[in-house]
Design an enzyme around this catalytic site. Structure first.
Site, PDB file in Angstrom:
ATOM      1  N   GLU B  28       0.828  -1.202   0.000  1.00 27.58           N
ATOM      2  CA  GLU B  28       0.000   0.000   0.000  1.00 27.58           C
ATOM      3  C   GLU B  28       0.869   1.262   0.000  1.00 27.58           C
ATOM      4  O   GLU B  28       0.515   2.282  -0.602  1.00 27.58           O
ATOM      5  CB  GLU B  28      -0.912   0.020   1.244  1.00 27.58           C
ATOM      6  CG  GLU B  28      -1.906  -1.128   1.322  1.00 27.58           C
ATOM      7  CD  GLU B  28      -2.520  -1.281   2.713  1.00 27.58           C
ATOM      8  OE1 GLU B  28      -3.539  -1.984   2.820  1.00 27.58           O
ATOM      9  OE2 GLU B  28      -1.981  -0.729   3.696  1.00 27.58           O
ATOM     10  N   ASP B 216     -12.144  -5.944  -1.042  1.00 18.10           N
ATOM     11  CA  ASP B 216     -12.947  -7.166  -1.095  1.00 18.10           C
ATOM     12  C   ASP B 216     -14.315  -6.898  -0.480  1.00 18.10           C
ATOM     13  O   ASP B 216     -14.471  -6.023   0.375  1.00 18.10           O
ATOM     14  CB  ASP B 216     -12.251  -8.302  -0.348  1.00 18.10           C
ATOM     15  CG  ASP B 216     -11.954  -7.964   1.095  1.00 18.10           C
ATOM     16  OD1 ASP B 216     -10.932  -7.281   1.343  1.00 18.10           O
ATOM     17  OD2 ASP B 216     -12.758  -8.319   1.976  1.00 18.10           O
TER      18      ASP B 216
END
Lengths: 258, 258
Positions: B28, B216
């Site tokens: 990230e 997700d």
């Protein structure tokens, strides 16, 4: 590297001079504060403004004792239990007091199936988390974070403490998922701070031991919260007696004598 | 008290000069490090020996940016995700860098039932924990630790970010107990760090915002771990674009302009 090893070797054969006792609840800490004649740090200058952490300090025999407690939550007014507070106060205290040894002392749930009874006092042989499920290879092991605690054969030889694994999670109750993980951790004891204190002490290379007294039987009939509150004060007396014995044993010894 | 209030007022009307970006995973963080041309602190002297925490620093426009990442676990070699690491690195970084604002940026699971889709980027309106069940009055509320985040009406007006509650726990999966608590938290997002970063920032009185991109769908068909790993790199691009927009917006503004 050679210098470090030499320094570590020297530390192990020098008498222990400073200890850090970490406790999660005021009820658990109060009798020890009185027993060791500790006084509260008046200006709290060792910790940043805004944190509720409380440090009690004093000299007991030849030991500088720092007893820290995460204090009352500023928003809710209850003891700041759990892994986040415990890890923060352990980190800040190791930085501030540079202890030779960390003693995480507190109450725990015990498993009857593993031989635990209310009032028993344990020295934890290993710690792990039971509520950090990360089902990705290697992350799963990181989440559980199982580790052996610092080995103290002489304390165990001298004192009447039981031995068992400790499993840590942020809930007082036990969900079915927690139970599965606790079984996998082969735990006799369940608490809300131990593995977090162990994680921080390990990061900062300070040996840590875990003295835990059983307030409630997790696999028994009574609801945990009720049994915990009922037995907290009584079992705290057993805890404090055991911690006093451990501190008396430590006094004058080196890390390698434990 | 009056002095403090005056100092706080002054801070709110002075341009923001130092920000702390907290990210849990290297995947990230890497694109933002490159985007802002940050460099890794070579001697790691701001953090104690032994901790794996990594700080990237740099000047971007008029801002001193500190981006921290808890690093790889020394024992397991994976990113040190979860609440304990996040709270420790946030605490140590606020102490070391004295930021005007904390930005917790990362990926999260999203709930389709609350309108989330993969790739959406949110600014969290509130945070809470979903895996700290303490069924004793008031302790129960402390465990959940629900709090509103710092309000940023102008960021929301300017940027195309969605708004929703964030619920935090140390597991990547979701047990039935977690699900019940997440529903009670009215959460659109589920992550593993946010509420812990919020807790520390709040203790130390630093405003914090939470930029979370959905990797997700928790209430979808695909297993979380699989979907998370599949989408991580792609969604990170959306996250990094949003964080860049937020930082561009912040540049030259005061806290009270957000």
């Amino acid at each position: 590297e050679a210098e470090e090893a030499a320094a570590a070797g020297e530390a192990n054969t020098k008498p222990i001079s400073t200890i850090l006792i970490v406790m999660a609840m005021h009820t658990e800490a109060a009798p020890l504060v009185s027993k060791f004649k500790l006084v509260e740090d008046p200006d709290r200058s060792m910790f940043p403004k805004g944190v509720p952490w409380v440090r009690y300090r004093g000299k007991y025999k030849d030991l500088d004792i720092n007893l820290v407690w995460p204090g009352k939550d500023p928003n809710f007014g209850v003891d700041s239990v759990g892994t986040v507070s415990a890890s923060l106060v352990t980190y800040a205290s190791i930085q501030a007091f540079n202890p030779d040894l960390v003693i995480d002392a507190g109450t725990a749930g015990g498993f009857r199936a593993k031989g635990a009874s209310v009032g028993d006092v344990y020295l934890a042989s290993a710690v792990a988390f039971h509520d950090r499920r990360i089902p990705i290879p290697v992350f799963d092991l990181y989440g559980i974070g199982a580790k052996q605690t610092f080995s103290c054969p002489n304390i165990l030889k001298e004192l009447n403490l039981k031995v068992g694994n400790l499993s840590t999670g942020d809930s007082l109750d036990m969900s079915p998922h927690d139970e599965t993980a606790i079984l996998a951790n082969e735990a006799t004891l369940k608490d809300m701070e131990g593995a977090a204190v162990a994680y921080v002490a390990d990061l900062l290379s300070v040996p840590a031991i875990f003295v835990k007294a059983v307030t409630d039987i997790v696999d028994g009939e009574k609801p945990t919260a009720e049994e915990f509150l009922q037995n907290l004060v009584l079992v705290t007396a057993a805890l404090d007696q055991a911690v006093t014995q451990v501190v008396d044993f430590i006094s004058g010894k080196c890390i390698s004598d434990l």
